[in-house]
Design an enzyme around this catalytic site. Sequence first.
Site, short mmCIF file in Angstrom:
data_model
loop_
_atom_site.label_atom_id
_atom_site.label_comp_id
_atom_site.label_asym_id
_atom_site.label_seq_id
_atom_site.Cartn_x
_atom_site.Cartn_y
_atom_site.Cartn_z
N THR A 195 0.83 -1.22 0.00
CA THR A 195 0.00 0.00 0.00
C THR A 195 0.86 1.26 0.00
OG1 THR A 195 -0.27 0.13 2.42
CG2 THR A 195 -1.81 -1.27 1.20
N PRO A 240 -1.11 7.16 0.71
CA PRO A 240 -1.17 5.77 0.27
C PRO A 240 -2.62 5.28 0.29
CG PRO A 240 -0.33 5.89 2.51
CD PRO A 240 -0.70 7.29 2.10
N LEU A 241 -3.07 4.71 -0.80
CA LEU A 241 -4.44 4.18 -0.83
C LEU A 241 -4.43 2.72 -0.36
CD1 LEU A 241 -6.25 5.84 -3.86
CD2 LEU A 241 -6.24 6.44 -1.44
N HIS A 242 -4.32 2.57 0.97
CA HIS A 242 -4.20 1.24 1.56
C HIS A 242 -5.38 0.33 1.17
CE1 HIS A 242 -1.18 2.81 4.40
NE2 HIS A 242 -2.02 3.77 4.74
N ASP A 243 -6.56 0.71 1.65
CA ASP A 243 -7.70 -0.21 1.58
C ASP A 243 -8.20 -0.48 0.15
OD1 ASP A 243 -7.52 -0.45 4.32
OD2 ASP A 243 -9.06 1.06 4.72
#
Length: 312
Positions: A195, A240-243
Amino acid sequence: MARRIIIDTDPGQDDAVAILLALSSPQDVEVLGITAVAGNVPLALTARNARIICELAGKPETPVFAGCDAPLGRPLVTAEHVHGKTGLDGPVLPEPTMPLQDRHAVDFLIDTLRSEPGGSVTLCPLGPLTNIATAFLRAPDIVSRVEGIVLMGGAYFEVGNITPTAEFNIYVDPEAADIVFRSGVPLTVMPLDVTHKALVTKERNDAFRAIGTPVGEAVAQMTEFFERFDKEKYGSLGAPLHDPCVTAWLLKPELFTGRHINVEIETKSPLTLGMTVADWWGVTSRPANATFMGGIDADGFFALLTERLARL
Ligand code: BDR
Ligand code: CA
């Protein structure tokens, strides 16, 4: 046929984008329900935020359930320092008018897994694993009925974001994570190692905004808010686009690379509590229990996101 999923979540701007991506693609994923859990912010706010996002997507018929308000055996740790006071700071979005379902999220998880054909429902946790572990503890018969779990959590090379050695979702409820990682359900894990490579640069955010819809504008404003934390802490390019890695994997798994390895959770050591001890190099004989991702085609990921969000 569309994969049938339940999204378990603590929105969170990045959870919001993950939910929007899933709701944008009904031909690929059918969202049976969204279960809220305490995490980034307390439960009342995550249950509210999940409904705000369904309404933003134009999908107020999506059932949203409130679940556990605290980890299995510890006080809740939240992340307002990242996500703001509401968890969804950034855009100004209306309070939801769609109802919260009466049933508890854990009951919904249990009932759905019992009533749907075995192996036909995938769980997608985007927050602490409290709801999922509680369902598994209360109804062990459902464990073997889960098709798979695709989750955001943990880290190996990136080690930690909430402590030097732990990622937030796992750290908040390590006992719950331990139950899930030992459950025997096939796990696909999106750790920080992936991520932190899914960064919203200015060009990528301009592309969200250029969609020219309320969804595109809200996503651009959410990531603008959320990026300040990672820029200051890591000096990174943007948020950060984790999900969304979780829902992107459901749509295009070829964007990701990883290894099928053993991953266990530290639940005792005060120094490394919540660490995902990932046997990336195969130095133990412990059996593999998770596909732990390490690489992402970030340009492909953002192209997918922009194209799908434009459908809402
Ligand atoms: C995870 O923690 C939360 O802050 C995010 O929503 C994501 O699920 C990243 O560590
Ligand atoms: Ca989350």
